[in-house]
Design an enzyme around this catalytic site. Structure first.
Site, PDB file in Angstrom:
ATOM      1  N   GLU A 231      21.768  20.213  -4.886  1.00  0.00           N
ATOM      2  CA  GLU A 231      21.294  19.877  -4.328  1.00  0.00           C
ATOM      3  C   GLU A 231      20.884  19.176  -2.899  1.00  0.00           C
ATOM      4  O   GLU A 231      20.518  18.767  -2.473  1.00  0.00           O
ATOM      5  CB  GLU A 231      22.220  20.869  -2.735  1.00  0.00           C
ATOM      6  CG  GLU A 231      23.699  21.118  -2.852  1.00  0.00           C
ATOM      7  CD  GLU A 231      23.690  21.711  -5.146  1.00  0.00           C
ATOM      8  OE1 GLU A 231      22.899  22.289  -5.480  1.00  0.00           O
ATOM      9  OE2 GLU A 231      25.240  21.503  -5.391  1.00  0.00           O
TER      10      GLU A 231
ATOM     11  N   SER B 157      10.266  23.766   5.294  1.00  0.00           N
ATOM     12  CA  SER B 157       9.477  22.833   5.877  1.00  0.00           C
ATOM     13  C   SER B 157       9.126  21.801   5.211  1.00  0.00           C
ATOM     14  O   SER B 157       8.054  22.354   4.421  1.00  0.00           O
ATOM     15  CB  SER B 157       9.167  23.840   6.965  1.00  0.00           C
ATOM     16  OG  SER B 157       7.643  23.559   6.716  1.00  0.00           O
ATOM     17  N   ASN B 158       8.491  20.406   6.602  1.00  0.00           N
ATOM     18  CA  ASN B 158       8.176  19.707   5.754  1.00  0.00           C
ATOM     19  C   ASN B 158       6.258  20.313   5.412  1.00  0.00           C
ATOM     20  O   ASN B 158       5.296  19.703   4.377  1.00  0.00           O
ATOM     21  CB  ASN B 158       7.726  18.265   6.235  1.00  0.00           C
ATOM     22  CG  ASN B 158       8.790  17.780   6.571  1.00  0.00           C
ATOM     23  OD1 ASN B 158      10.015  17.718   6.498  1.00  0.00           O
ATOM     24  ND2 ASN B 158       8.919  16.821   7.113  1.00  0.00           N
TER      25      ASN B 158
ATOM     26  N   GLN C 191      24.774  32.346   5.058  1.00  0.00           N
ATOM     27  CA  GLN C 191      23.448  32.534   3.733  1.00  0.00           C
ATOM     28  C   GLN C 191      22.151  33.571   4.587  1.00  0.00           C
ATOM     29  O   GLN C 191      21.984  32.977   5.901  1.00  0.00           O
ATOM     30  CB  GLN C 191      22.832  31.193   3.519  1.00  0.00           C
ATOM     31  CG  GLN C 191      20.975  31.493   2.526  1.00  0.00           C
ATOM     32  CD  GLN C 191      21.083  30.172   2.974  1.00  0.00           C
ATOM     33  OE1 GLN C 191      21.237  29.586   1.540  1.00  0.00           O
ATOM     34  NE2 GLN C 191      19.788  29.494   2.679  1.00  0.00           N
ATOM     35  N   GLY C 192      21.660  34.898   4.220  1.00  0.00           N
ATOM     36  CA  GLY C 192      21.246  35.903   4.698  1.00  0.00           C
ATOM     37  C   GLY C 192      20.081  35.860   4.065  1.00  0.00           C
ATOM     38  O   GLY C 192      19.620  36.630   2.999  1.00  0.00           O
TER      39      GLY C 192
ATOM     40  N   SER D 161      16.287  33.824   5.374  1.00  0.00           N
ATOM     41  CA  SER D 161      14.951  33.927   6.434  1.00  0.00           C
ATOM     42  C   SER D 161      15.136  35.412   7.174  1.00  0.00           C
ATOM     43  O   SER D 161      16.031  36.164   8.322  1.00  0.00           O
ATOM     44  CB  SER D 161      15.194  33.314   7.266  1.00  0.00           C
ATOM     45  OG  SER D 161      14.623  31.806   7.204  1.00  0.00           O
TER      46      SER D 161
END
Lengths: 385, 362
Positions: free
Chosen positions: A246, A370-371, A128-129, A131
């Protein structure tokens, strides 16, 4: 043996289906690959997944017409639960999870014919590209550029934190195709062959000493224009549409439960399982994980009803990852001086990888949104602050 | 509680409508009074049939489910209403309903119609086998603390010889009022040679009493999750409207993330207590019920205490005033978290009864 075309999995009752899947996993999955503390490389688990492919089990969620098992949401959850229960490690499965469903929904017939069979046969492994060095949480500010020259894209830029790119043959790339448009509007979803000239993959070693993620550089990489999926400049919507159910797996209680199991085993081996302080801490953690199962069950019901997951699902990811981290920390605390030792180390009569759960838990609150981003989503979309 | 059926929705709506009359002014007026709630409201609840929800039809009740009762109790918690729904209509009434003694039937009727307000006196409620009231030669002796509702018409007194019904005006019965954090009362009762003839026996053993305690723990946890929802709501409203530095303070990310943490605590409490409540309507063995009850009440305690403290902090000084309604919830939080087992007690109980865990590794 390709059973997917002949077997109607959804006609089986849930228990029979579970028993069938379980017995196959238990019989065929190599024992030494169960519950590994790191992501396995393709040379390690490729054989297993090629076996799954040969059985027709490689794409449980895809429709039967496209070579998948066509599982209903309930059956699909059972399939995943049994994989987790037996400690079966994921491979670089973005082809199955992302590229297939994207092509089925947004691709042309020609694209589906061209790409899907190679995903099903595991000849093509997809990374997967998304970030970039300056586009992480703020992904829409990505700068990798795809310029159109005749019937080709010319891609220049850099991706980073690409999981297992060194094992991948292809990458789906979000690239900027309109520099004038505002952020999300000028991005396209493009399929890239990583053997193309101008592509360079550099593994990045992580804290645990593993090389799971990578930097991928594109220097004037030429890609045929028919590798564009969906309309030009609509890549953001294509990518977003795939944030399907997912998302529930990242909030599953399985990882905290796995760490709790290691903690129980460790305490037995060290003989501190009867210590009142340990017992109190262990038990509080155990109850938290049981509580997490109750909240997880509510979202599982939503998936089973075939409804889209609401934004509230972010709750699960935060709870699962933070509980996992607490469990991993308690393993280190319980291990005493042995916690300074790397790898599987002797404790009493057994062997325990003490740092494994810690290294596995640490990045869990960073990846997959992120959280902090999850909290932003909840604050804005759910609490309306 | 999320209503799952039309019947649940009807009950939840009715309870919410009913409790809308519980204005903060009424709640405040009840504090430090004896009794600390309105008996007229108790009678009105009885007339709606709500006190008989957990009693079988054969015994004159409605034979409804715990999930039905949960809808009411949740709305009660949201409104911070003072009537002792869980203490009397769950804890005491279920002890009575599960009993096998001669006093059972006629008492059930009086409790359901609201004419007799009943309390359970079981000392050391986290360890009811450690009971100090004794029964010998037809008389009861001993003391029992933390009995609620304090000013009941009658008390079910637990002893190792079973459970006995004692009227508040019995000779030899006295009580001392202790004020709880929320302004309600707990009784410290003393029994000196209180007559308890066989006809006053409600149960011949403590099994029903122990089961009722676990059921009450779960319903109390439901009440607390209703309180959690309301405290979160008040806090979010405040964050959206209170302006400082030229904007609503809820625009600040530091506060947003803290609000999300309160939301996580509230959601956990709601889902865990609801799952436990629904499980009460399925066949459960004693240990499974006890584990569920300990876990549900422990979760409600943890979540509610977190939310109460943070809600005050996020409201600033306003949150610490008696005049603002948040304080009613904070003080009820302190009261209910110490009742029927605090977090430490319940975690220890859970540890003592839980099976070894399945170790997930190769």
């Amino acid at each position: 043996m390709n059973t997917s075309s002949t077997q109607d999995w959804n006609a089986l009752d849930d228990d029979a289906f579970r028993a069938l899947i379980r017995s196959r996993f238990e019989a065929d999955y190599p024992t030494h690959l169960r519950y590994t503390s790191r992501r396995l490389r393709w040379h390690e688990n490729g054989e297993w997944y090629r076996h799954m492919s040969a059985m027709g089990w490689i794409a449980p969620a895809w429709p039967v017409a496209h070579g998948g098992m066509g599982l209903s949401p309930t059956k699909l959850l059972i399939f995943h639960e049994e994989q987790e229960r037996w400690g079966i490690g994921r491979f670089q499965d973005h082809g199955i999870l992302m590229v297939g469903p994207v092509l089925i929904r947004f691709g042309t017939d020609a694209q589906r014919e061209r790409w899907l069979p190679h995903i099903l046969s595991c000849e093509h492994i997809w990374a997967q590209g998304y970030s970039e060095p300056n586009a992480g949480s703020d992904l829409a500010s990505l700068r990798t550029e795809a310029r159109i020259e005749g019937d080709e894209f010319v891609i220049t830029g850099q991706k980073i934190w690409t999981t297992l790119a060194q094992d991948a043959t292809h990458m789906f790339v979000l690239a900027r195709t309109d520099k004038q448009a505002k952020k999300q509007a000028g991005i396209s979803f493009i399929l890239v062959d990583l053997t193309s000239p101008g592509v360079r993959v550099r593994p990045i070693r992580d804290l645990a000493g593993h090389e799971e993620f990578n930097e991928v550089f594109f220097d004037h990489v030429r890609v045929p224009i028919d590798h564009l999926v969906g309309p030009l400049n609509a890549g953001w919507d294509v990518a977003k549409a795939l944030l399907g159910f997912e998302r529930i797996h990242i909030g599953s209680p399985k990882l905290p439960q796995y760490a709790l199991g290691i903690l129980a085993k460790l305490a037995q081996l060290r003989g501190c399982h009867t210590d009142p302080v340990f017992k109190a801490r262990f038990n509080a953690l155990r109850m938290d994980i049981e509580d997490h199962c109750d909240i997880y069950a509510r979202f599982v019901e939503i998936v089973k009803r075939g409804e889209p997951l609401p934004d509230e699902v972010s709750v699960l990811k935060i709870l699962a990852t933070e509980t996992f981290q607490r469990a991993a920390d308690l393993i280190l605390e319980t291990a005493g001086p042995a916690a300074q030792l790397h790898g599987s180390v002797p404790i009493g009569d057994g062997l325990v990888d003490l740092l494994g759960p810690f290294y596995k838990a640490m990045p869990a609150s960073i990846y997959g949104g992120s959280n902090e981003i999850q909290r932003n989503i909840l604050a804005k979309n759910v609490l309306h602050l | 509680m999320i209503p799952r059926t039309d019947q649940h929705r009807l009950l939840a709506d009715a309870a919410r409508e009913f409790s809308a009359e519980h204005t903060p002014a009424r709640l405040r007026a009840c504090r430090l009074r004896d009794p600390e709630f309105d008996r007229t409201i108790w009678t009105a609840i009885a007339q709606l049939g709500w006190l008989g929800l957990l009693v079988d039809e054969a015994d004159g009740g409605l034979g409804a489910t715990f999930e039905d009762m949960g809808q009411l109790v949740y709305a009660w918690g949201r409104a911070c209403a003072p009537e002792p729904l869980v203490a009397s209509a769950v804890l005491a009434l279920r002890t009575l309903a599960l009993g096998d003694g001669p006093a059972r039937s006629h008492l059930l009727q009086q409790c359901i119609d609201g004419s007799h307000l009943l309390a359970l006196a079981a000392d050391s409620i986290t360890d009811p086998t450690n009971i100090s009231v004794t029964y010998a030669q037809g008389v009861l002796n001993g003391t029992c603390r933390f009995v609620v509702p304090a000013h009941a018409d009658g008390y079910l007194v637990a002893t190792h010889a079973g459970v006995f019904h004692v009227l508040a005006n019995s000779s030899g019965f006295s009580l001392q009022r202790e004020t709880r954090a929320d302004g309600s009362a707990a009784a410290w009762i003393t029994l000196s040679n209180v007559a308890a003839p066989p006809v006053q026996r409600v149960a011949s053993n403590l099994n029903g009493c122990l089961q009722a305690i676990d059921e009450a723990r779960i319903l109390c946890a439901i009440e607390m999750s209703g309180m959690a929802a309301r405290m979160l709501e008040l806090t979010l409203e405040y964050l959206r409207t209170r302006e400082q530095f030229g904007q609503a303070i809820g625009r600040f990310q530091a506060l947003q993330h803290r609000a999300v943490d309160l939301y996580l605590a509230e959601q956990l409490a709601r889902d865990v207590t609801q799952a436990a409540c629904i499980a009460l309507d399925t066949p459960l063995d004693t240990t499974a019920r006890h584990l569920l009850a300990c876990r549900a009440k422990a979760r409600a305690n943890t979540s509610l205490n977190r939310i109460a403290r943070e809600a005050v902090q996020l409201h600033g000084a306003m949150g610490f005033t008696d005049e603002y309604q948040l304080g009613l919830y904070v003080n009820r939080t302190l009261t209910l978290s110490a009742w029927l087992g605090n977090t430490t007690d319940l975690q220890a109980e859970y540890a003592a009864h839980a099976n070894d865990i399945e170790v997930l590794s190769a």
